[in-house]
Enzyme design. Structure first.
Site, PDB file in Angstrom:
ATOM      1  N   GLN A  47      -2.878  -4.014  -3.648  1.00 19.72           N
ATOM      2  CA  GLN A  47      -3.275  -2.700  -3.132  1.00 19.72           C
ATOM      3  C   GLN A  47      -4.389  -2.050  -3.941  1.00 19.72           C
ATOM      4  O   GLN A  47      -5.086  -1.186  -3.427  1.00 19.72           O
ATOM      5  CB  GLN A  47      -2.051  -1.790  -3.058  1.00 19.72           C
ATOM      6  N   HIS A  79       5.046  -8.414  -5.359  1.00 15.77           N
ATOM      7  CA  HIS A  79       4.946  -7.198  -4.541  1.00 15.77           C
ATOM      8  C   HIS A  79       4.268  -7.567  -3.224  1.00 15.77           C
ATOM      9  O   HIS A  79       3.067  -7.355  -3.033  1.00 15.77           O
ATOM     10  CB  HIS A  79       4.176  -6.103  -5.288  1.00 15.77           C
ATOM     11  N   ASN A 137       9.668  -6.746  -5.505  1.00 18.85           N
ATOM     12  CA  ASN A 137       9.595  -5.407  -4.935  1.00 18.85           C
ATOM     13  C   ASN A 137      10.205  -5.374  -3.539  1.00 18.85           C
ATOM     14  O   ASN A 137       9.801  -6.162  -2.667  1.00 18.85           O
ATOM     15  CB  ASN A 137       8.132  -4.943  -4.831  1.00 18.85           C
ATOM     16  N   GLU A 138      11.137  -4.507  -3.340  1.00 19.77           N
ATOM     17  CA  GLU A 138      11.721  -4.219  -2.031  1.00 19.77           C
ATOM     18  C   GLU A 138      11.985  -5.466  -1.188  1.00 19.77           C
ATOM     19  O   GLU A 138      11.463  -5.585  -0.063  1.00 19.77           O
ATOM     20  CB  GLU A 138      10.814  -3.255  -1.259  1.00 19.77           C
TER      21      GLU A 138
END
Ligand code: BGC
Length: 403
Positions: A19, A111, A155-156
């Site tokens: 990102q 991620h 992540n998640e």
């Protein structure tokens, strides 16, 4: 009234490699961007691969004493079994840059992005996925373990797997969404939990004093009414969203980390099955730019729910898309108020990370959603701290919230 946070509380911001770094050409997201499988291109993103010092200066100005970022697997292992020591040295510099500024690094190993070679052998659906991920994790920790105490493996995983196998909620158009079904969901979920456990064991073996956990994507699940069907659907959604993964890996966690942004509301209606789980709120409740409801109480409920694991808790993401910056300070204030309430009732919360330090590449929504405490001009890469960053800085500095 002043709400004091616990001593040695970690205050920071969070980012992820794809990102912000720019030019992550070796991962499945980049490829999906190039062939139009996802609608936007990350390109240079924030150019943080080169500008991380400037970014960390901004975080330091905000009195952050911690920072969460992710290591890009496709940079470390661009081809299967082929590890790139230069990239390790790059991340070593990133970590040093944080430490020089008095910030504790919290490092995420996965991620949302995968190396292309990994995607090509089926990605997380491949039986060997846990082996590949754990091998990469081991390599990173062998090289950087001395520098880092806090590791976030994945992540998640719940959000990620849901996105790939079910494609629900606000985020459709992800890479590799062609085969959506429940069996795929269970298979990906199983491999990701296995991967976490394997990586956990390897990291702890190399570095017994480290703290290893993951970041879970939680939402508060609300009910529009209280009939039996609503309750049943609520139970299922809450279990899937907030418990499934954590229950499975609970023995392999030194802490429980989670993201909290919004709530969903369960409104079963047989005439309109699409609205059973409502994400977007078009009525009179306050919403963020993307339509997510602002529901600060939710952070209290999910934190209380996380207490059942009897582990230290971290809020690794909480933030708002707010281009005008006219809601962000209030958002932070109200969420911290509710978080403080959970702490005062015994929740062992050790840190809070705002998402995000910078405006960044917001996956399938491109650069439209502005989550940053710092605004980024994506033509010049100029950074400009928003007024809300001054508000957050004061909290971090004082370790308390004035209300
Ligand atoms: C993800 C971030 C994302 C944020 C806001 C989180 O679930 O971890 O990568 O930018 O949500 O949408």
């Amino acid at each position: 009234m002043n709400l004091k946070f616990p001593e040695n509380f970690f205050w920071g911001c969070a980012t992820s490699a794809h990102q912000v770094e720019g030019n992550n050409k070796n991962n499945d997201w980049w490829r999906a961007e190039q062939i139009g499988e996802v609608p936007y291109k990350s390109e240079e993103a924030c150019d943080s691969y080169n500008r991380y010092q400037e970014d960390f200066d901004l975080a330091k100005k905000m009195h952050n004493n911690a920072h969460r970022f992710s290591i890009e697997w496709s940079r470390i292992e661009p081809r299967e079994g082929n590890f790139n020591q230069n990239e390790i040295e790059h991340y070593r510099k990133v970590i040093h840059a944080l430490k020089e500024r008095g910030m504790e690094p919290f490092v995420t190993l996965h991620h949302f992005t995968n190396p292309i070679w990994f995607a090509d052998i089926g990605g997380w659906a491949n039986k060997k996925a846990p082996f590949y991920f754990a091998r990469y994790a081991e390599y990173v920790v062998k090289n950087l373990g001395e520098e880092v105490k806090y590791w976030i493996t994945i992540n998640e995983p719940n959000v990620y797997v849901g996105m790939l196998a079910l494609g629900y909620g606000p985020w459709t158009h992800w890479p590799d969404q062609s085969r959506k079904n429940f069996f795929r969901f269970m298979r990906l979920a199983k491999n990701m939990t296995k991967a976490h456990k394997k990586a956990y064991k390897k990291i702890k073996k190399l570095q017994p004093n480290s703290f290893v956990g993951l970041n879970h994507g939680n939402v508060f699940v609300g009910r529009a009414n209280n009939n039996l069907v609503t309750y049943f659907v609520w139970f299922l959604v809450n279990w899937f969203k907030n418990k499934l993964f954590l229950n499975k890996v609970a023995r392999y966690l030194d802490f429980v980390g989670f993201s909290y942004y919004t709530r969903v509301i369960i409104t079963p209606s047989f005439s309109n099955p699409e609205t059973w789980v409502r994400w977007e709120h078009k009525d009179d409740r306050p919403v963020a730019d993307g339509g997510w409801e602002i529901y600060p109480q939710g952070i209290y409920f999910v934190t209380k729910q996380a207490m059942r694991y009897k582990k230290p808790i971290f809020i690794f993401e909480n933030g708002i898309a707010d281009a005008d910056d006219d809601q962000r300070s209030m958002f932070i204030k109200n969420h911290l108020r509710w978080l403080h309430k959970a702490i005062s009732e015994g929740a062992d919360v050790r840190g809070y990370f705002y998402w995000s330090l910078l405006d960044n590449f917001e996956w399938a929504e491109g650069f439209k959603q502005k989550f940053g405490l710092v605004e980024v001009n994506f033509n010049t890469f100029e950074r400009k701290a928003r007024p809300s960053s001054i508000f957050y800085a004061q909290i971090c500095k004082d370790n308390e919230l004035k209300i």
